[in-house]
Design a protein around this motif. Structure first.
Motif, PDB file in Angstrom:
ATOM      1  N   ASN A 524      24.315  15.405  46.786  1.00  0.00           N
ATOM      2  CA  ASN A 524      23.070  14.634  46.724  1.00  0.00           C
ATOM      3  C   ASN A 524      21.929  15.425  46.086  1.00  0.00           C
ATOM      4  O   ASN A 524      20.908  14.846  45.689  1.00  0.00           O
ATOM      5  N   ASP A 525      22.072  16.765  46.012  1.00  0.00           N
ATOM      6  CA  ASP A 525      21.025  17.591  45.416  1.00  0.00           C
ATOM      7  C   ASP A 525      21.152  17.691  43.899  1.00  0.00           C
ATOM      8  O   ASP A 525      20.292  18.274  43.239  1.00  0.00           O
ATOM      9  N   ASP A 589      12.997   7.815  44.533  1.00  0.00           N
ATOM     10  CA  ASP A 589      14.235   7.146  44.942  1.00  0.00           C
ATOM     11  C   ASP A 589      14.888   7.948  46.047  1.00  0.00           C
ATOM     12  O   ASP A 589      14.325   8.947  46.532  1.00  0.00           O
ATOM     13  N   GLU A 590      16.092   7.508  46.444  1.00  0.00           N
ATOM     14  CA  GLU A 590      16.750   8.153  47.588  1.00  0.00           C
ATOM     15  C   GLU A 590      17.167   9.584  47.285  1.00  0.00           C
ATOM     16  O   GLU A 590      17.473  10.373  48.196  1.00  0.00           O
ATOM     17  N   LYS A 591      17.162   9.961  45.993  1.00  0.00           N
ATOM     18  CA  LYS A 591      17.546  11.325  45.627  1.00  0.00           C
ATOM     19  C   LYS A 591      16.353  12.260  45.542  1.00  0.00           C
ATOM     20  O   LYS A 591      16.526  13.465  45.376  1.00  0.00           O
ATOM     21  N   THR A 592      15.141  11.748  45.624  1.00  0.00           N
ATOM     22  CA  THR A 592      13.952  12.592  45.531  1.00  0.00           C
ATOM     23  C   THR A 592      13.900  13.557  46.712  1.00  0.00           C
ATOM     24  O   THR A 592      14.009  13.144  47.873  1.00  0.00           O
ATOM     25  N   PRO A 601      12.212  15.999  56.767  1.00  0.00           N
ATOM     26  CA  PRO A 601      11.405  15.017  56.034  1.00  0.00           C
ATOM     27  C   PRO A 601      12.193  13.745  55.708  1.00  0.00           C
ATOM     28  O   PRO A 601      13.393  13.800  55.428  1.00  0.00           O
ATOM     29  N   THR A 602      11.515  12.624  55.750  1.00  0.00           N
ATOM     30  CA  THR A 602      12.087  11.332  55.355  1.00  0.00           C
ATOM     31  C   THR A 602      11.118  10.635  54.421  1.00  0.00           C
ATOM     32  O   THR A 602       9.907  10.926  54.411  1.00  0.00           O
ATOM     33  N   LEU A 603      11.642   9.683  53.617  1.00  0.00           N
ATOM     34  CA  LEU A 603      10.773   8.963  52.698  1.00  0.00           C
ATOM     35  C   LEU A 603       9.762   8.130  53.467  1.00  0.00           C
ATOM     36  O   LEU A 603       8.590   8.049  53.096  1.00  0.00           O
ATOM     37  N   ALA A 604      10.199   7.538  54.579  1.00  0.00           N
ATOM     38  CA  ALA A 604       9.279   6.739  55.389  1.00  0.00           C
ATOM     39  C   ALA A 604       8.156   7.606  55.940  1.00  0.00           C
ATOM     40  O   ALA A 604       6.985   7.207  55.967  1.00  0.00           O
ATOM     41  N   LEU A 626      11.724  14.111  40.930  1.00  0.00           N
ATOM     42  CA  LEU A 626      12.852  14.825  41.520  1.00  0.00           C
ATOM     43  C   LEU A 626      12.485  15.435  42.864  1.00  0.00           C
ATOM     44  O   LEU A 626      13.325  15.528  43.757  1.00  0.00           O
ATOM     45  N   SER A 627      11.250  15.883  43.006  1.00  0.00           N
ATOM     46  CA  SER A 627      10.800  16.444  44.272  1.00  0.00           C
ATOM     47  C   SER A 627       9.319  16.156  44.442  1.00  0.00           C
ATOM     48  O   SER A 627       8.567  16.130  43.465  1.00  0.00           O
TER      49      SER A 627
END
Length: 912
Positions: A524-525, A589-592, A601-604, A626-627
C-alpha cells in the motif's frame, strides 16, 4: 582584478566538471558533510576539523546513489563531518562553498589564522571559516567590493545560502577568466529569466555557457537565485578530480601488480606500495555510481586508493583496461638466465621472466614452464606501464576444445567475457563466450547476469568458445522498471521494464517491500502510475514470482509550509496556497500517507482538522497528493530563548522559525524529571511541538543520543537495557531500527548483548542503531591504526581517523598509543561517533568448576576472605589454549587460566 593565485590549469578542469553538472541540476550529486561543532546563536552548523569516520554517515545508507563521492571525499579529508551526518539536501552556505573549494584545491596549507581580522566588517563568518574566506579573498576567488554590497540584514554573509549565480562566479574566477567574463556582461544570456540575472553576473553565465559548462533548468531558465545543495556541490568536486593534477597526501594512483587476500599492491611513481583491504573496504569504478566488488579489481589495471598507514579506505578502478601487451608465437625452448625462445612469424625472439611471472594453460590453471612442450602456441603478456616491460604471464593457447558436459558455474567475468566451470569430473576449466551464447531455462531465454555461482548447468563448447548453457534449476534474478499497477487482490504486479515493454508478474504471498524512510513498508506504500510510478527493482524467484520490491527512485515533489484554503470531504479535493500565495489543487485518496499528531492517523481524523489556515507539508505527483502532514512540530537547533518576550527560535534547515508561548511549555529530557527551559541552551537539537492551533509552543523535547547494552527483549516491543550497570526499559515500536550495516530491522531482531545507540526525542526513542562490537587482541598499534586479531582468528589493520577514546583502568584517554600489544579490547563507535576501545580487565586464576545453570564459572579463592571467585560468562565467551578453541566444559579443576572481563563479565578465557 588581480589574481594572486595562478590555478588556471587545475581550475579549468575542475569547473568543467563542476558546472556542467551543477547548472543542469536535474538529478544526482553526492553530499557535503553537515559539519558542525561550532554553533552559536543564529549561526548554522560549522565545518569542523574532525574527519568523518570510516563509512559511517547515518543519512548516507549503503547503496545510496552518492555514497561513492561521499566515501572518497570524506577519506581524502575534503569532506568533514559531525556525528556521522551529511544532510545532503541542505543548501550550501557561502562560507561552506569557499571552504570546500580551498580544501579541494589542497590549499589548506596556505591558511593563516592571523588574516582572519582582515575580513570586511559586513563579511561575518563563523570563527572556523575566517581563514578560508581570507585566503579566498587573497586568491581572487571572491571579490571584496562585490561582497560589500550583499544584504546581510536577515543572515550573516557566511550563513547566506550560495546561489547558482554566486557559485558560477566563484568557479569561473578560479579559471582566471574574470576579465573574459566581464567582457560579455552586455550580452543577453538567452535564458527566459535573463532579467533576473544581475548585470555583473551575465558575463559569467555567458562564459560558462560558451564553454559548454552551464546549462539551464526546466523552461529554459537559469534560476540565478536558486540554491545549490551540499549533495550537488560535493558531487561536482568529486567528479572534477579526474580532470585535475592536484594531489592529496593520502591518495595514491598506480597500476595493480599484486592481488592476494587482504592486500593490493600498486606501482606508484615506480615504487611498489602495499595496501591492506578487508570485507568492509568499499570498491567503485570510475564510470559507475554504484558499488563494485573486490573481483572487479584486476591485475595491471589503473587504480586509485585512498588510505593511510598502509590501509585502503577507498578503492576505485580508474581504468579497467589491463596495461599489458601480448605477443603470440610458437614456443621453441627454455633458455638459461630465465628466458624463453619463441618464433613470432619467421623471427626468433627471446623473452625474460622472473618468479612473479604466471604460467597458465588454456583453461587458466597454473602450470610449470617445463609443462610447455615445443611447438605449442603461446601468448606472452608484458606490462606496459614501466620501462622494464616485465613479463607478467605466459599462456598456452594451443589445443582447441570441442565438448559437451555437465557442471557447476564457478565464476562469471563479464569484463573478460569468460565463464569458469567445475565439470562433472571435478576439474575447473574456463572458456570464453561471445554475444551468440544461448542461455536457457525451461525454454526461457536467460542472460549472462542470471548465471550465479553454484548454478547447475549443461554446456557445449566449440572451438574453445561456449555455445550453449542450459540451467538445470531455476535461479533468482532481478529486473528494473516503473511500477504501473498492483492487482486488486494484491497477487499481481504490472511494471514497465527499463526497455519500455509492459510486463505482469505474480507476487509471492508476502513479498518484501523496501522504501527508504518507511519502516515495515507494505504494498500500500507503493506509488503506481503509468508515467510517474515508483522506479523499482524486483527480485524474482526460480518460479518467476516477485519476492522483493525495492523502490530505487520516486517522481514525487515536496511542497512545504502550505496553507489550507478549503477541503471537500466528498470529492477529497484539497486547495492550498504555497509560500508565494500561489494556489494549488490536489486530490487525496486511500493511498495518501497521512501524518498528524496521533499514532494511528485516518483520513476521517485528518478531514476534521483541514480547516482554513491550517499549515501543511505535502508531497505530490501531478495533482495526486501522496502524503499530507499537518505541521504540529518543528525540528532543529535552538538559536534563541526569549523568556521576556516569551518566544523560542529554532534553526530548521536554512530557516529560523520563531514560535511564541503563552504558558511555560513542557520541557522533556530523557532521564531527567522536572526539566524546564533553563535546562536548554543555544545549539541544542530539539523538537518543538505546537498547540492545536499551530500558533504557540506546547512542548520542547531535547534530542539526545545514549548508548546501551540490550539485556532482554520483552513483550510489545519493550526492551530492557543497561548503561553503567544501571538498568532501564522503554518501547521501540515507534522507532526506526537499523542494524550494524544500516539495514532496516524489526524489534524482534534485537538480541541480548547488542550494543545500541538510541536517539531520543525527549523521553521517546525515535531511532535505534545497532553498534558493531569487535572483540579482539591488539597485535600492533601506532598513532593512526590498530592491528587486531579477532576471536575467529582473522587479523585486521584498522585505520582510525578523528577522535578516539581508550577506556583503560578506569580512565578515558584520547590517544591510540594508550593501547599496548596484548591488550584485549572491545572496539565500538561511541554516541559522538568517536572510535572507542574499552580495554578488558585481566585476572590470573585457577579454575574450580562451571555452573551451566547460571552460566558462570567459579575459581579457587586466594584467601578465605576472598569473595571474588564467581564470574558470569558472556554469551559468546571465547575459550582457547593458544590457537586451539576449547569449550568451557573442557576446563578441569586446578587449570591455570587467564580471564579477560568487561563490566565483570568474562569475554575470554585463556588456558595456560
Amino acid at each position: 582584478m588581480t589574481f594572486k593565485y595562478n590555478h588556471t590549469s587545475h581550475s579549468k578542469k575542475v569547473v568543467s566538471a563542476v558546472l556542467a553538472g551543477m547548472m543542469a541540476l536535474s538529478a544526482g550529486g553526492a553530499t557535503m558533510a553537515a559539519e558542525s561543532t561550532e554553533t552559536g546563536q543564529g549561526q548554522t552548523a560549522a565545518i569542523t576539523n574532525t574527519a568523518a569516520p570510516t563509512g559511517l554517515f547515518s543519512d548516507i545508507k549503503a547503496g545510496y546513489w552518492a555514497e561513492k563521492h561521499v566515501y572518497k571525499l570524506a577519506y581524502q579529508g575534503i569532506l568533514l563531518g559531525n556525528n556521522g551526518l551529511f544532510r545532503p539536501g541542505d543548501a550550501v552556505t557561502q562560507q561552506e562553498a569557499v571552504t570546500m573549494a580551498i580544501r579541494f584545491m589542497n590549499q589548506e596549507g596556505q591558511l593563516n589564522t592571523d588574516t582572519a581580522a582582515a575580513l570586511p566588517t559586513n563579511m561575518e563568518v563563523g570563527n572556523y571559516f575566517k581563514p578560508y574566506v581570507a585566503l579566498a579573498l587573497q586568491l581572487g576567488l571572491i571579490d571584496k567590493t562585490e561582497e560589500s554590497t550583499v544584504d546581510v540584514s536577515k543572515t550573516s554573509w557566511g550563513q547566506k545560502p550560495a546561489s547558482r549565480e554566486w557559485i558560477t562566479k566563484l568557479l569561473i574566477r578560479s579559471l582566471d577568466k574574470d576579465a573574459e567574463a566581464k567582457a560579455q556582461n552586455n550580452q543577453s544570456t538567452g535564458f527566459a529569466d535573463n532579467a533576473s540575472i544581475s548585470e555583473s553576473g551575465k558575463g559569467y553565465v555567458n562564459l560558462a555557457v560558451s564553454l559548454d559548462l552551464a546549462k539551464g533548468v526546466e523552461g529554459n531558465k537559469f534560476n540565478p537565485t536558486g540554491s545549490v545543495t551540499r549533495a550537488q556541490l560535493a558531487t561536482f568536486f568529486s567528479r572534477g578530480e579526474s580532470l585535475t593534477d592536484t594531489t592529496y597526501p593520502n591518495t595514491s594512483t598506480g597500476y595493480v601488480t599484486g592481488l592476494k587476500d587482504g592486500q593490493i599492491t600498486l606501482v606508484v611513481d615506480g615504487k611498489a606500495v602495499n595496501f591492506a583491504v578487508n570485507s568492509s573496504t568499499p570498491y567503485f569504478t570510475k564510470d559507475s555510481e554504484t558499488r563494485a566488488s573486490a573481483t572487479d579489481v584486476k591485475l595491471y589495471t589503473k587504480v586509485m586508493v585512498v588510505g593511510s598507514a598502509g590501509g585502503a579506505s577507498y578503492v576505485e578502478v580508474v581504468d579497467a583496461t589491463p596495461q599489458v601487451e601480448s605477443v603470440e608465437g610458437t614456443f621453441a625452448r627454455s633458455l638459461s638466465g630465465n628466458k624463453i625462445g619463441i618464433f613470432v612469424g619467421e623471427n626468433y625472439e627471446t623473452y625474460s621472466y622472473d618468479e612473479a611471472t604466471a604460467f597458465i594453460d588454456q583453461n587458466g590453471n597454473a602450470i610449470k614452464l617445463s609443462d610447455i612442450t615445443a611447438d605449442s602456441i603461446i601468448e606472452v603478456q608484458r606490462e606496459t606501464f614501466s620501462a622494464d616491460k616485465k613479463t607478467v604471464a605466459i599462456r598456452v593457447k594451443s589445443g582447441i576444445v570441442n565438448k559437451s558436459d555437465n557442471g557447476v558455474v564457478a565464476e562469471v567475468s563479464t569484463s573478460g567475457k569468460t565463464i569458469k566451470l567445475v565439470n562433472a569430473a571435478g576439474a575447473t576449466e574456463q572458456f570464453a563466450y561471445n554475444d551468440n551464447l544461448l542461455i536457457t531455462y525451461q525454454n526461457r531465454i536467460m542472460s549472462v547476469a542470471d548465471l550465479k555461482a553454484g548454478s547447475a548447468v549443461k554446456y557445449t563448447v566449440k572451438d574453445s568458445v561456449l555455445q550453449t548453457i542450459t540451467l538445470s534449476q531455476g535461479v533468482e534474478q532481478s529486473v528494473r522498471g516503473t511500477l504501473v499497477e498492483i492487482g486488486g487482490n494484491q497477487s499481481t504486479l504490472t511494471f514497465k521494464r527499463e526497455g519500455g515493454s509492459l510486463e505482469a508478474k505474480l507476487l509471492t504471498e508476502k513479498p518484501e517491500v523496501i522504501i527508504n524512510g518507511i519502516q515495515d513498508a507494505t504494498l500500500n506504500d507503493l506509488i503506481t502510475d503509468a508515467t510517474n510510478g515508483d522506479q523499482v527493482e524486483l527480485s524474482l524467484n526460480s518460479d518467476d514470482q516477485v519476492t522483493r520490491i525495492q523502490v530505487i527512485g520516486r517522481q514525487m515533489e515536496p511542497m512545504n509550509g502550505v496553507t489550507v484554503v478549503s477541503y471537500n470531504s466528498k470529492t477529497k479535493v484539497l486547495t492550498v496556497l504555497d509560500n508565494n500565495k500561489k494556489p494549488f489543487v490536489f486530490t487525496l485518496d486511500e493511498k495518501t500517507k497521512l501524518d498528524y499528531n496521533t499514532t494511528k492517523p485516518t483520513l476521517a481524523g485528518l478531514e476534521s482538522i483541514l480547516n482554513d489556515g491550517r499549515k501543511l507539508d505535502l508531497t505530490y505527483v501531478g495533482t495526486r497528493a501522496l502524503s499530507v502532514k499537518v505541521i504540529y512540530k518543528y525540528e532543529g537547533t535552538i538559536s534563541n530563548i526569549d523568556t521576556t518576550g516569551r518566544k523560542i527560535s529554532v534553526l530548521s534547515g536554512n530557516q529560523t522559525i520563531t514560535v511564541p508561548y503563552t504558558t511555560l511549555p513542557t520541557v522533556e529530557i530523557y532521564n531527567k524529571s522536572g526539566a524546564s527551559l533553563g535546562d536548554l541552551k543555544i545549539g541544542d537539537k530539539v523538537t518543538v511541538t505546537l498547540g492545536a492551533n499551530q500558533d504557540v509552543v506546547q512542548k520542547v523535547s531535547l534530542n539526545t543520543v545514549a548508548q546501551f547494552e540490550v539485556v532482554a527483549l520483552e513483550a510489545n516491543s519493550r526492551i530492557r537495557v543497561k548503561s553503567d550497570l544501571l538498568t532501564s526499559q522503554f518501547y521501540v515500536d515507534q522507532a526506526v531500527l537499523t542494524g550494524e550495516s544500516g539495514q532496516t530491522i524489526t524489534p524482534s531482531q534485537l538480541t541480548a548483548g547488542n550494543l545500541i545507540n538510541v536517539t531520543f526525542e525527549g523521553a521517546t526513542p525515535k531511532a535505534v542503531q545497532v553498534v558493531k562490537r569487535t572483540l579482539a587482541e591488539v597485535t600492533a598499534v601506532d598513532a593512526s591504526s590498530v592491528t587486531l586479531k579477532q576471536f575467529n582468528g582473522q587479523t585486521e589493520t584498522v585505520p582510525v581517523s578523528g577522535s578516539v577514546k581508550v577506556v583503560k583502568s578506569g580512565s578515558t584517554l584520547t590517544s591510540l598509543t594508550s593501547l599496548t600489544v596484548g591488550d584485549r579490547v572491545e572496539m565500538t563507535k561511541d554516541t559522538d561517533n568517536s572510535t572507542r576501545f574499552r580495554v578488558l580487565t585481566v585476572m590470573s586464576k585457577q579454575f574450580w568448576s562451571y555452573d551451566g545453570v547460571g552460566n558462570q564459572i567459579l575459581v579457587k579463592r586466594e584467601t578465605t576472605a576472598d569473595t571474588n571467585y564467581r564470574f558470569a560468562l558472556g554469551s559468546s565467551v571465547f575459550v582457547h589454549q593458544g590457537d586451539n578453541t576449547l569449550s568451557v566444559q573442557s576446563l578441569r579443576d586446578n587449570d591455570n587460566i587467564v580471564l579477560y572481563l568487561l563490566n565483570n563479565v568474562i569475554l575470554e578465557i585463556q588456558k595456560q
